[in-house]
Design a protein around this motif. Sequence first.
Motif, PDB file in Angstrom:
ATOM      1  N   LEU A  54      -0.094 -30.332  10.248  1.00 52.14           N
ATOM      2  CA  LEU A  54       0.869 -29.281   9.891  1.00 52.14           C
ATOM      3  C   LEU A  54       1.405 -29.483   8.475  1.00 52.14           C
ATOM      4  O   LEU A  54       1.490 -28.521   7.696  1.00 52.14           O
ATOM      5  CB  LEU A  54       2.015 -29.258  10.900  1.00 52.14           C
ATOM      6  CG  LEU A  54       1.648 -28.853  12.323  1.00 52.14           C
ATOM      7  CD1 LEU A  54       2.837 -29.075  13.257  1.00 52.14           C
ATOM      8  CD2 LEU A  54       1.178 -27.414  12.364  1.00 52.14           C
ATOM      9  N   ALA A  55       1.774 -30.726   8.140  1.00 45.92           N
ATOM     10  CA  ALA A  55       2.296 -31.007   6.798  1.00 45.92           C
ATOM     11  C   ALA A  55       1.228 -30.758   5.738  1.00 45.92           C
ATOM     12  O   ALA A  55       1.521 -30.230   4.656  1.00 45.92           O
ATOM     13  CB  ALA A  55       2.816 -32.439   6.719  1.00 45.92           C
TER      14      ALA A  55
ATOM     15  N   CYS B 286       9.966 -27.173   4.649  1.00 44.28           N
ATOM     16  CA  CYS B 286       9.269 -27.406   5.923  1.00 44.28           C
ATOM     17  C   CYS B 286       8.258 -28.541   5.776  1.00 44.28           C
ATOM     18  O   CYS B 286       8.147 -29.399   6.667  1.00 44.28           O
ATOM     19  CB  CYS B 286       8.582 -26.133   6.397  1.00 44.28           C
ATOM     20  SG  CYS B 286       9.728 -24.832   6.883  1.00 44.28           S
ATOM     21  N   HIS B 287       7.525 -28.556   4.659  1.00 44.23           N
ATOM     22  CA  HIS B 287       6.575 -29.635   4.374  1.00 44.23           C
ATOM     23  C   HIS B 287       7.299 -30.979   4.335  1.00 44.23           C
ATOM     24  O   HIS B 287       6.844 -31.959   4.943  1.00 44.23           O
ATOM     25  CB  HIS B 287       5.875 -29.337   3.047  1.00 44.23           C
ATOM     26  CG  HIS B 287       4.995 -30.434   2.555  1.00 44.23           C
ATOM     27  ND1 HIS B 287       3.772 -30.719   3.096  1.00 44.23           N
ATOM     28  CD2 HIS B 287       5.172 -31.323   1.529  1.00 44.23           C
ATOM     29  CE1 HIS B 287       3.219 -31.736   2.453  1.00 44.23           C
ATOM     30  NE2 HIS B 287       4.052 -32.128   1.494  1.00 44.23           N
TER      31      HIS B 287
ATOM     32  N   ILE C  51       0.650 -37.746  18.084  1.00 44.22           N
ATOM     33  CA  ILE C  51       1.720 -36.900  17.540  1.00 44.22           C
ATOM     34  C   ILE C  51       1.705 -36.953  16.015  1.00 44.22           C
ATOM     35  O   ILE C  51       1.861 -35.922  15.342  1.00 44.22           O
ATOM     36  CB  ILE C  51       3.092 -37.327  18.095  1.00 44.22           C
ATOM     37  CG1 ILE C  51       3.148 -37.075  19.596  1.00 44.22           C
ATOM     38  CG2 ILE C  51       4.221 -36.580  17.382  1.00 44.22           C
ATOM     39  CD1 ILE C  51       4.332 -37.716  20.289  1.00 44.22           C
ATOM     40  N   THR C  52       1.485 -38.143  15.457  1.00 42.72           N
ATOM     41  CA  THR C  52       1.407 -38.288  14.007  1.00 42.72           C
ATOM     42  C   THR C  52       0.260 -37.465  13.439  1.00 42.72           C
ATOM     43  O   THR C  52       0.415 -36.799  12.407  1.00 42.72           O
ATOM     44  CB  THR C  52       1.249 -39.778  13.627  1.00 42.72           C
ATOM     45  OG1 THR C  52       2.400 -40.499  14.091  1.00 42.72           O
ATOM     46  CG2 THR C  52       1.109 -39.966  12.136  1.00 42.72           C
TER      47      THR C  52
ATOM     48  N   MET D 111       9.397 -36.570   9.417  1.00 39.43           N
ATOM     49  CA  MET D 111       9.221 -36.793  10.857  1.00 39.43           C
ATOM     50  C   MET D 111       7.956 -37.611  11.113  1.00 39.43           C
ATOM     51  O   MET D 111       7.969 -38.581  11.889  1.00 39.43           O
ATOM     52  CB  MET D 111       9.143 -35.460  11.596  1.00 39.43           C
ATOM     53  CG  MET D 111      10.441 -34.699  11.631  1.00 39.43           C
ATOM     54  SD  MET D 111      10.318 -32.986  12.209  1.00 39.43           S
ATOM     55  CE  MET D 111       9.259 -33.093  13.614  1.00 39.43           C
ATOM     56  N   MET D 112       6.871 -37.217  10.451  1.00 42.04           N
ATOM     57  CA  MET D 112       5.590 -37.897  10.641  1.00 42.04           C
ATOM     58  C   MET D 112       5.671 -39.347  10.172  1.00 42.04           C
ATOM     59  O   MET D 112       5.203 -40.257  10.860  1.00 42.04           O
ATOM     60  CB  MET D 112       4.498 -37.135   9.883  1.00 42.04           C
ATOM     61  CG  MET D 112       3.120 -37.721   9.973  1.00 42.04           C
ATOM     62  SD  MET D 112       2.709 -38.860   8.643  1.00 42.04           S
ATOM     63  CE  MET D 112       3.023 -37.890   7.211  1.00 42.04           C
TER      64      MET D 112
ATOM     65  N   LEU E 196       8.603 -32.028   7.926  1.00 45.64           N
ATOM     66  CA  LEU E 196       7.489 -32.499   8.755  1.00 45.64           C
ATOM     67  C   LEU E 196       6.989 -33.870   8.282  1.00 45.64           C
ATOM     68  O   LEU E 196       6.662 -34.731   9.098  1.00 45.64           O
ATOM     69  CB  LEU E 196       6.339 -31.499   8.733  1.00 45.64           C
ATOM     70  CG  LEU E 196       6.502 -30.275   9.615  1.00 45.64           C
ATOM     71  CD1 LEU E 196       5.392 -29.275   9.338  1.00 45.64           C
ATOM     72  CD2 LEU E 196       6.502 -30.669  11.078  1.00 45.64           C
TER      73      LEU E 196
ATOM     74  N   VAL F  66      -1.034 -34.724  14.637  1.00 50.93           N
ATOM     75  CA  VAL F  66      -0.654 -33.306  14.687  1.00 50.93           C
ATOM     76  C   VAL F  66       0.304 -32.981  13.537  1.00 50.93           C
ATOM     77  O   VAL F  66       0.142 -31.970  12.839  1.00 50.93           O
ATOM     78  CB  VAL F  66      -0.017 -32.946  16.047  1.00 50.93           C
ATOM     79  CG1 VAL F  66       0.624 -31.570  16.017  1.00 50.93           C
ATOM     80  CG2 VAL F  66      -1.053 -33.033  17.163  1.00 50.93           C
ATOM     81  N   LEU F  67       1.302 -33.840  13.323  1.00 52.05           N
ATOM     82  CA  LEU F  67       2.267 -33.600  12.249  1.00 52.05           C
ATOM     83  C   LEU F  67       1.609 -33.679  10.868  1.00 52.05           C
ATOM     84  O   LEU F  67       1.967 -32.916   9.969  1.00 52.05           O
ATOM     85  CB  LEU F  67       3.435 -34.582  12.348  1.00 52.05           C
ATOM     86  CG  LEU F  67       4.363 -34.373  13.550  1.00 52.05           C
ATOM     87  CD1 LEU F  67       5.407 -35.476  13.619  1.00 52.05           C
ATOM     88  CD2 LEU F  67       5.021 -33.011  13.506  1.00 52.05           C
TER      89      LEU F  67
END
Length: 154
Positions: free
Chosen positions: A133-134, A89-90, A126-127, A96-97, A93, A129-130
């Motif tokens: 999370l990461a 998941c890390h 958006i970056t 994506m980021m 993400l 936020v990602l």
Amino acid sequence: MARYRDSIHSRAAIAGHPLHPMLIHFPVAALTGLLPVDLAHLWTLDDFWWRAGLWLSGVGALGGWVASIFGLIDLVTVREIRQKITAWCHAILAVMMLSLASLNWLLRYQNDAQSMQLWALYLSAITAVLISLAAYLGGRLVYEHAVGVDLDKV
């Protein structure tokens, strides 16, 4: 002190110190700092902030891809890391980021502030936020799963 888990050692390390966590600080700072810089540009319309955003997005994207190489080495070469859902998941993400950060830099590099101002702001938000999370998942890998931590020295 009872140990409930073993350390998971990094293969991409110097003298036992994992490279990925060492290299992520500047890209994270650059890409997180990009959001307030974009807001400052929107507020003042000063081209200084647009140029600062161009540099922050470039440094953040390039530095992030470099750091990700070492994270990828650990992900694919260390079985214990590969078995962690948190690690996958890390990684997803982070890719994506970094893809959005790279697009952000490319749009800034190829266009002027007036045509890309809002798109750059959206991508920066958006970056950010990602990244949050990461970073949370990366912290879980270290603190909960002992990835890159030498528990014998703790």
